[in-house]
Design a protein around this motif. Structure first.
Motif: not given
Ligand SMILES: [Zn+2]
Length: 927
Positions: A448, A452, A564, A567
């Protein structure tokens, strides 16, 4: 009696049952340092293929917290596995040293001493910031080392060393010379608290309550006479931007209506979008009668007046066509302040509107702003609403809670402000397109991550890289005073880079030094020296360049591994810098982990008091408990942490430690080698099981699934102690040195110990080293080659068969449990059992099952003193619901061997006290 007891081989090991990790870990750490284990590991793999993980730099301004520990331990676990597999894995740790949070802390220190920051010269202030960062780099470095993280701690990279500042400046010059870098007046997110522009990556959205007001602008001129005297109705949640209003936008293809409503006997004619009539009626609280319907295009050349036209705002407010206008909410007529919004700004540019900029850096209206000079935008909304009401322009007011941009560091709400800034264009050299293409070539784990970052790159504006602060790398550019041209001179750039490499960037704040640098080619007096500094994300985006001097490193590196949220931060800035200046993404794969939440799934926060303090756990429970938690959590999701979770990890740790302890305590000093073919069935099974576990671990490692490895190892340990060790205790304690079960078992223990200890080492680094130093003192466990599954051990059919046998064993154990509850027997060795097994069980015939073991082996397998298999259910047998196997348990009629406690008949008496022992024990004692 004494002799008999003494002849039992009880386990012995200095590997304590209690871990005392807080005491032993610092000793192990010292031992690693003294023995240069990290360096030896690099040397050992010197000629091998490198695997390069590039460390993302944490910010050097405080003690480490659990989030830091999670990230660095994950990296460490992964690299240790790679290193033990033979890859060369140098890790250069890094720190982010510039930026606002450090400036703030330093300003605070000045304030405490009663000093004013403004009175301090730039060089002294920057030195104070540098000292501050230096101090915290030192503190964090030792805290990371205490976590057992292997890295080149002697030579980290810092964004503030002259060499790295020069590399960053060189990259910036590349952007300049490529034409990517430009200066522009543009609305940017502005923090009035931090008094600087912020990049997208520094913005976070949080709910905020704002006033929601509907404001009427009287129409003074229109090609449609019916509209003159009516009012254009706009909606806004930022009343403080109304002093900057210069236009009202409509959509040329949307239908509008002139409506009439009556409130308190006073009629009001309003222009709104037809589609929003119902919504507006609700807000106003009265019905609206449609007088006239027309297209947006008919609003062309219509002019209104500002509500405060009589008190300094005496200009026309044109109605202008804008494609950005929607009928999702509001009135279909959009308040337009070109200084305070991106779309507003663009519309203003298109129609040559004044970019009114009434608000200063500190959020206070400038002195020239009528009515509001000297007031702060955070505090002015109510006064503005009142002033609108006084002139009859306020049509409705309410409060709404909506998602609003905040500074992710100061948490203060942001405003849009138009200021001169430096930007990196996403379009001039197709940077956006290049980035989107490059993303496809990178492996994103979990997948995923790709979506993103793709969405973020697709939607991001040009990168605002300038900041109006002091603690950072200057944007060392000159703009010509007359022509406004940016000075682009490759030779000058080189001189600047060389000077930075030699002495750092402080000189930029000294005009004389800069003058000398320009002379004789240019005169400083002809130029404006740019005093902005670079966005710290630009600095860290260049960090892959800092490690290129290592000959093992080549672009792209193998792995970036961060939370995360990167990103939008580091992954993105690194990607853009890499593509624009080196023509490629700096990474082959990017792995992200989630964030730590509390035991109920809530975000950790100081105010809630649900955060677990890293230093407390290190001091009280030990680092290995944290490392076990990291490995035991599924890092792709949010990871739960709290006192209960730590308790569970302590419990799991205890189980693993006991398994290591059992093996260490029972292995003889001399290594016993038994040919595979000569091993008893149970040992062949133990090795087949080990083979399956190691194969699964290797697969998990390939998928970077640390959690999978943990689960595999933990379950194996639990199974070893409840099955294999339990059965083999008799052989280990009581069999003679030369017996097949004894020799087979200690051989298997050695194989299992090596494999388990090595596979545990990257996770439980301290404990595994402690155990290994008892097994093989001298060389660190990390210098061993990670055990691979041995082909000979593989035995699929034995594993299947044993699954069936263990099913029978479960039934026997259940029956023994019943007998114990009924006080028929006390221990299982007092029992003699009859077991009914059907003709076939799970595709195995009874014959195949029975021939697995000899009668003695069957006794060992069930840990009883007698086993008979019968073809009919014996009377008095018990059977669990839904099971085919029936078991009868009887108390053994024979004598108890005083050495091994097995029951039997025909025992011999030994020793001065004439105690009975079984034949096996007799033989051991006599020989
Ligand atoms: Zn015995």
């Amino acid at each position: 009696m004494t002799d008999v007891k003494k002849s039992v081989r009880l386990p012995q090991t200095p590997f304590g049952m209690k871990a005392r990790l807080a005491e032993t870990e610092p000793q192990t750490l010292q031992w690693w340092q003294k023995n240069a284990v990290y360096q030896k590991l690099q040397d050992k793999n010197a000629g091998n293929q490198p695997f390069i993980l590039h460390d993302g730099p944490p910010y050097a301004n405080g003690h480490l917290h659990m989030g830091h520990a999670l990230n660095k331990i994950l990296k460490d676990i992964f690299l240790k596995y790679k290193a033990m597999q033979g890859f060369k894995t140098p890790l250069t740790p890094g720190w982010d040293c510039h930026g606002l949070p450090i400036e703030w802390k330093v300003e605070e220190e000045y304030k405490k001493k009663g000093q004013d920051k403004e009175a301090v010269d730039a060089a002294s202030f920057r030195k104070a910031c540098r000292d501050f960062a230096d101090k915290w780099v030192g503190v964090q470095s030792s805290e990371f080392q205490r976590l057992g993280v292997f890295a080149d701690w002697q030579q980290p990279y810092l964004t503030m060393t002259p060499a790295n500042e020069a590399l960053i400046t060189e990259k910036l010059f590349q952007f300049l010379m490529n034409g990517d870098l430009y200066k522009s007046v543009k609305p940017v997110y502005w923090s009035v608290v931090e008094q600087t522009a912020l990049a997208e990556a520094e913005v976070e959205y949080k709910d905020k309550q704002s006033p929601s007001i509907h404001v009427a602008f009287k129409i003074t001129h229109s090609p449609k006479p019916s509209l003159v005297g009516a009012e254009a109705l706009i909606w806004t949640t930022t009343p403080w931007t109304l002093p900057a209003n210069r236009a009202i936008a409509y959509h040329p293809e949307v239908d509008y209506v002139l409506v009439e409503g009556s409130v308190n006997g006073c009629g009001r004619k309003l222009v709104i979008a037809e589609a929003l009539t119902g919504q507006v009626e609700k807000v106003l609280g009265y019905d609206l009668a449609v007088v006239e319907r027309f297209s947006g295009a008919d609003l062309k050349d219509t002019l209104a007046q500002h509500p405060w036209h009589a008190t300094g705002y005496d200009f026309s407010v044109p109605l202008l066509p804008g494609e950005h206008v929607t009928t999702d909410q509001g009135t279909g007529l959009v308040h337009t302040a070109p200084g305070h919004g991106v779309e507003d700004f663009l519309l203003g540019k298109q129609f040559d509107l004044e970019v009114a900029q009434p608000v200063g850096d500190d959020g206070v209206y400038y002195d020239h702003v009528p009515m509001w000079a000297g007031q702060h935008v955070y505090k002015v909304n109510e006064a503005i609403i009142q002033a609108l009401d006084q002139v009859g322009a306020l049509v409705a007011r309410a409060d709404i809670t909506h998602s609003y941009p905040h500074s992710w560091r100061s948490k203060a709400p942001l405003i849009y402000r138009t200021t001169p800034q430096w930007f990196i264009s996403m379009e001039v050299n197709n940077l956006r397109e290049k980035a989107l293409t490059a993303i496809e070539g990178v492996t994103w784990i979990p997948s995923q991550g790709r979506n993103r970052i793709e969405a973020m790159i697709s939607g991001r504006p040009d990168w605002c890289v300038s900041r109006q602060r002091l603690w950072g790398i200057p944007i060392p550019l000159f703009v010509h005073k007359q022509s406004q041209e940016i000075l682009k001179d490759a030779e000058l750039n080189q001189r600047i880079v060389a000077k930075i490499a030699a002495e750092g960037t402080d000189f930029w704040f000294d005009s004389n030094a800069v003058r000398a640098l320009l002379a004789p080619t240019y005169q400083l007096d002809d130029y404006i020296k740019i005093d902005d500094i670079l966005d710290v994300w630009f600095e860290s985006g260049c960090s892959y360049q800092f490690i290129q001097k290592n000959p093992d490193v080549s672009l792209p590196v193998d792995l970036y591994l961060e939370g995360s949220d990167q990103h939008r931060g580091w992954f993105q800035s690194s990607l853009l810098v890499g593509l624009a200046t080196d023509g490629k993404a700096p990474f082959k794969s990017v792995l992200t982990h989630g964030f730590i939440v509390d035991e109920h799934g809530y975000k950790l926060s100081k105010s809630k008091g649900n955060a677990v303090n890293l230093a407390d756990v290190v001091q009280k429970d030990g680092v290995d408990i944290i490392r076990l938690w990291v490995a035991g959590s599924d890092y792709q999701n949010d990871m739960r942490l709290g006192q209960q979770v730590i308790k569970i990890q302590q419990e799991n740790y205890r189980k693993i430690r006991n398994v290591l302890r059992f093996m260490l305590g029972n292995m003889p000093a001399e290594r016993v080698e038994v040919a595979y073919a000569d091993l008893p069935v149970l040992e062949k099974y133990a090795l087949a099981h080990l083979h399956a576990v190691l194969t699964a671990c290797e697969k998990h490692l390939e998928k970077v699934n640390i959690h999978g490895i943990y689960r595999e190892l933990f379950q194996f340990c639990v199974d070893l102690s409840s099955f294999y060790f339990d059965i083999r205790k008799d052989a280990l304690y009581c069999e003679g040195d030369q017996s097949a079960p004894y020799r087979g078992c200690v051989g298997v223990l050695a194989q299992t110990f090596q494999a388990v200890c090595q596979w545990l080492a990257p996770i439980l680094s301290f404990t595994a080293e402690e155990a290994w130093q008892i097994y093989k003192p001298g060389e660190s466990i990390f210098l061993q080659d990670l055990t691979k599954p041995v082909d000979d051990w593989q035995n699929e059919s034995l594993l299947n068969k044993m699954t069936v046998l263990r099913g029978i064993r479960d039934q026997v154990n259940w029956a023994l449990e019943q007998a114990r509850a009924e006080k028929k027997i006390r221990s299982s060795l007092e029992a003699e059992i009859s077991v009914f097994v059907p003709e076939s069980l799970d595709r195995l015939s009874r014959q195949e099952i029975l021939e697995t073991f000899t009668p003695d082996e069957w006794c060992d397998f069930f840990i009883v003193s007698g086993v008979t298999f019968v073809d009919e259910k014996p009377t008095g047998s018990v059977q669990q619901d839904g099971q085919e196997i029936a078991v009868r348990v009887d108390q053994h009629a024979g004598e108890k061997c005083q050495r091994c406690w097995k029951y039997g008949t025909g025992y011999k008496e030994v020793g001065p006290e004439n105690v009975p022992v079984c034949q096996r024990c007799y033989d051991v004692l006599v020989h």
